[in-house]
Design an enzyme around this catalytic site. Structure first.
Site, PDB file in Angstrom:
ATOM      1  N   LYS A 140      31.461  21.734 -30.309  1.00  0.00           N
ATOM      2  CA  LYS A 140      30.361  22.556 -29.811  1.00  0.00           C
ATOM      3  C   LYS A 140      30.843  23.972 -29.519  1.00  0.00           C
ATOM      4  O   LYS A 140      30.207  24.959 -29.900  1.00  0.00           O
ATOM      5  CB  LYS A 140      29.750  21.919 -28.570  1.00  0.00           C
ATOM      6  CG  LYS A 140      28.539  22.670 -28.009  1.00  0.00           C
ATOM      7  CD  LYS A 140      28.928  23.506 -26.816  1.00  0.00           C
ATOM      8  CE  LYS A 140      27.737  24.241 -26.218  1.00  0.00           C
ATOM      9  NZ  LYS A 140      28.113  25.031 -25.014  1.00  0.00           N
ATOM     10  N   ASP A 187      24.567  20.909 -27.332  1.00  0.00           N
ATOM     11  CA  ASP A 187      25.108  20.421 -26.070  1.00  0.00           C
ATOM     12  C   ASP A 187      24.213  19.295 -25.554  1.00  0.00           C
ATOM     13  O   ASP A 187      23.299  18.839 -26.239  1.00  0.00           O
ATOM     14  CB  ASP A 187      25.222  21.552 -25.046  1.00  0.00           C
ATOM     15  CG  ASP A 187      23.885  22.230 -24.765  1.00  0.00           C
ATOM     16  OD1 ASP A 187      22.830  21.686 -25.156  1.00  0.00           O
ATOM     17  OD2 ASP A 187      23.894  23.310 -24.150  1.00  0.00           O
TER      18      ASP A 187
END
Length: 218
Positions: free
Chosen positions: A122, A140
């Site tokens: 991420k 996320d």
């Protein structure tokens, strides 16, 4: 019953209406400062990170300066971001790695970024998209939750959610959609503020939903 792609069209249209222009939530000067900011953002608000970063960069704005600063001083500078011990160690170690393996420069590939201490997929996606303009769709826990509420993924994993969102939206929209999802989630579809039946997009994608929707955790 609408299809997943039809729900993506609905969500995309409503995201454009709610947030036609979106700015980057993290303040940064260059790829290195963004890399540090992404480490600090774990379990911390962007607002807090943006308040802490100027003090950090005032003392160390390059990997070499950060290594000389040392873990103890880094920890003092970032303590209000939470998880200071772990984050200070990661920042120090990733700065060492940048010097040893990349000549002090932030690499421009997912593989090299994800090999840095404290940098997962991420965070690497954030750097690739925001610093280098490469197509990426950072996902996320919040985006993972929204995508499930809106029926854009089955939520088996964050990795699957990212794959599904990339398939539903054109590459040129990925960064914009990522940012819109962040801002929309905060404003209308937060963990406590919407149970899958409250916000405009939830109601539009599933007008007949009767029970609260429970999203799978990341």
């Amino acid at each position: 019953m609408s299809t997943r792609r039809e729900r993506a069209i609905i969500a995309g249209r409503m995201l454009d209406e709610a947030f036609p222009e979106v700015g980057l939530p993290l303040d940064f000067r260059d790829p290195y400062s963004l890399l540090i900011a992404t480490v600090l953002s774990a379990q911390c608000t962007d607002t807090r990170v943006n308040k802490v970063m100027p003090g950090v960069l005032c003392e160390a704005s390059t990997p070499a300066q950060m290594v000389r600063l040392g873990e103890d001083r880094i920890r003092e500078l970032i303590r209000t971001c939470g998880l200071a011990n772990r984050k200070a160690r990661s920042i120090h170690r990733l700065s060492q790695t940048l010097l040893k393996r990349h000549g002090g420069e932030v690499p421009r590939t997912f593989e090299a970024l994800e090999a840095l201490p404290g940098i997962g997929h991420k965070s690497a996606s954030v750097v690739m998209a925001m610093a280098f303009g490469e197509p990426a769709f950072p996902v996320d826990t919040h985006i993972h939750r929204l995508a499930q509420r809106w029926g854009l993924t089955d939520g088996r994993s964050v990795e699957q959610t990212e794959k599904d969102l990339k398939n539903l939206f054109p590459r040129e929209e990925w960064l914009r959609r990522h940012l819109q999802l962040i801002y929309y989630g905060r404003a209308y579809c937060s963990a406590r503020g919407c149970d899958g039946r409250t916000c405009p997009i939830c109601r539009s994608c599933f007008p007949g939903r009767k029970k609260p929707f429970r999203a799978r955790k990341a």
